[in-house]
Scaffold this active site. Structure first.
Site, short mmCIF file in Angstrom:
data_model
loop_
_atom_site.label_atom_id
_atom_site.label_comp_id
_atom_site.label_asym_id
_atom_site.label_seq_id
_atom_site.Cartn_x
_atom_site.Cartn_y
_atom_site.Cartn_z
N THR A 124 0.81 -1.22 0.00
CA THR A 124 0.00 0.00 0.00
C THR A 124 0.84 1.27 0.00
O THR A 124 0.47 2.27 -0.60
CB THR A 124 -0.92 0.01 1.25
OG1 THR A 124 -1.74 -1.15 1.19
CG2 THR A 124 -1.79 1.23 1.31
N ASP A 149 0.02 -7.19 4.46
CA ASP A 149 -0.76 -8.44 4.55
C ASP A 149 0.08 -9.67 4.88
O ASP A 149 -0.30 -10.49 5.69
CB ASP A 149 -1.53 -8.68 3.25
CG ASP A 149 -2.68 -7.70 3.07
OD1 ASP A 149 -2.99 -6.96 4.02
OD2 ASP A 149 -3.27 -7.68 1.96
N1 ASP Z 1 -2.72 -5.50 0.27
C1 ASP Z 1 -1.61 -4.70 0.75
C2 ASP Z 1 -0.37 -5.55 0.69
O1 ASP Z 1 -0.16 -6.35 1.56
C3 ASP Z 1 -1.88 -4.20 2.12
C4 ASP Z 1 -0.78 -3.33 2.69
O2 ASP Z 1 0.21 -3.03 2.08
O3 ASP Z 1 -0.93 -2.89 3.82
O4 ASP Z 1 0.39 -5.45 -0.22
#
Ligand code: ASP
EC number: 3.5.1.1
Length: 340
Positions: free
Chosen positions: A12, A89
């Protein structure tokens, strides 16, 4: 001047909204650099390696772990510390496996990311990255203060292989209830010196051989024999069995027979608890005493993320199942505390 190496894998922190779908999608490091003009004002030199492609960490794979470990090994002597920008994640899985792949670390490897992209006005990204960089460059008496793989999130530094993502909605996304926080960032960064690993005198060795023949048996009241049997015989060399409370299971004879049969066939079964706080205590209740008797291994207070990745690492390292079993129950990178 300290030299810090940033490995950008995605997550993110560097995502932007796709105007068509409205979903966050990965974007290159330039976005991060443009939103952090302060990077050029720091008094350490930064080198960035971006992965290609940049991924959402839900797409994490073993070959990417190997690539990360190889980049660190190649640059180990040239840099004072490493920061890995990574989606939250699966960050705890990556931090855990890297802790096993990088033996005898004497430099910090800090994973960080954020819950909101760095381009948003209100974001945790800038603070997380700046604090991770500061910790990656922190030294005392010429030695790195942090000599292990950690996660820095929301002003807290966790041992990577003790952490897990517990909240997808708050900036405080990680916890490590079975091990103290290693440092807290406020006006100063306060290190919990007694909790940090001291690897001085050890040789740095990289291990890249991983064996993903692992599976998970998560127990629930009402689970049937066919399900248990299929999981135990799915071709895995090792099974993480997520049990109740302090490591307890049902006592039905068919269940004990299924476990015994799998263990006699050479499959390692590791007991870890579904509880996030506390440890497996084999023998505390009659139910777990039975498990110990048939050769189920004690996972103590290991997180699920650590149990899975430790098994991949040990199985990649040893062909002999008994050797794997021996090290499963011992702390090798500060990932578990034995209680017996
Ligand atoms: N879906 C994202 C990832 O793990 C969530 C994040 O970065 O916090 O890449």
């Amino acid at each position: 001047m300290n030299n810090i190496f940033i490995i950008y894998t995605g997550g993110t922190i560097g995502m932007v909204k796709d105007p068509k779908t409205g979903s966050f999608v990965p974007f290159d490091f330039e976005l991060i650099a443009n939103n952090l003009p302060d990077l050029s004002r720091l008094n350490y030199k930064i080198t960035v390696h971006s992965f290609d492609p940049i991924i959402d960490s839900s797409d994490m794979k073993e070959h990417i772990w190997v690539e990360m470990a190889e980049i660190i090994q190649k640059n180990y002597e040239l840099y004072d510390g490493f920061v890995i920008l990574h989606g939250s994640d699966t960050m705890s899985f990556s931090a855990s496996i890297l802790s096993f792949m990088l033996e005898g670390l004497q430099k910090p490897v800090i994973l960080s990311g954020s819950q909101l992209p760095i381009g948003e006005i209100r974001t945790d990204a800038r603070e997380n990255l700046m604090t991770a960089l500061e910790i990656a460059s922190a030294k005392r008496d010429g030695r790195s203060i942090v000599q292990e793989v950690c996660i820095l999130f929301d002003n807290k530094l966790f041992r990577g292989n003790r952490s897990f993502k517990y909240n997808s909605a708050k900036f405080e996304a990680f916890r490590s209830p079975n091990y103290p926080v290693l440092a807290e960032a406020g006006i100063h960064i306060q290190y919990n010196e007694d909790a940090l690993l001291d690897n001085s005198g050890q040789n740095f060795i990289m291990h890249t051989s991983l064996d993903n023949r692992v599976a998970v048996l998560k127990l629930f009241p009402g689970i049937n024999r066919t399900t248990v049997h299929q999981i135990l015989h799915c071709g895995a060399r090792g099974i993480i069995m997520e049990t109740f409370g302090a490591g307890n299971t049902m006592t039905d004879q068919w269940f004990i027979d299924e476990l015994s049969e799998a263990i006699n066939a050479g499959i390692n079964i590791i007991d870890i608890s579904q509880c996030k706080v506390g440890s497996v205590e084999m023998g505390r209740y009659g139910t777990s005493a039975k498990l110990k008797g048939i050769g189920v291994l004690n996972g103590y207070d290991m997180t699920f993320e650590t149990a899975i990745t430790k098994l991949m690492y040990l199985q990649g390292h040893f062909t002999d199942q008994a050797e794997v079993a021996k090290y499963v129950e011992q702390p090798i990178r500060g990932e578990l505390t034995q209680n017996d």
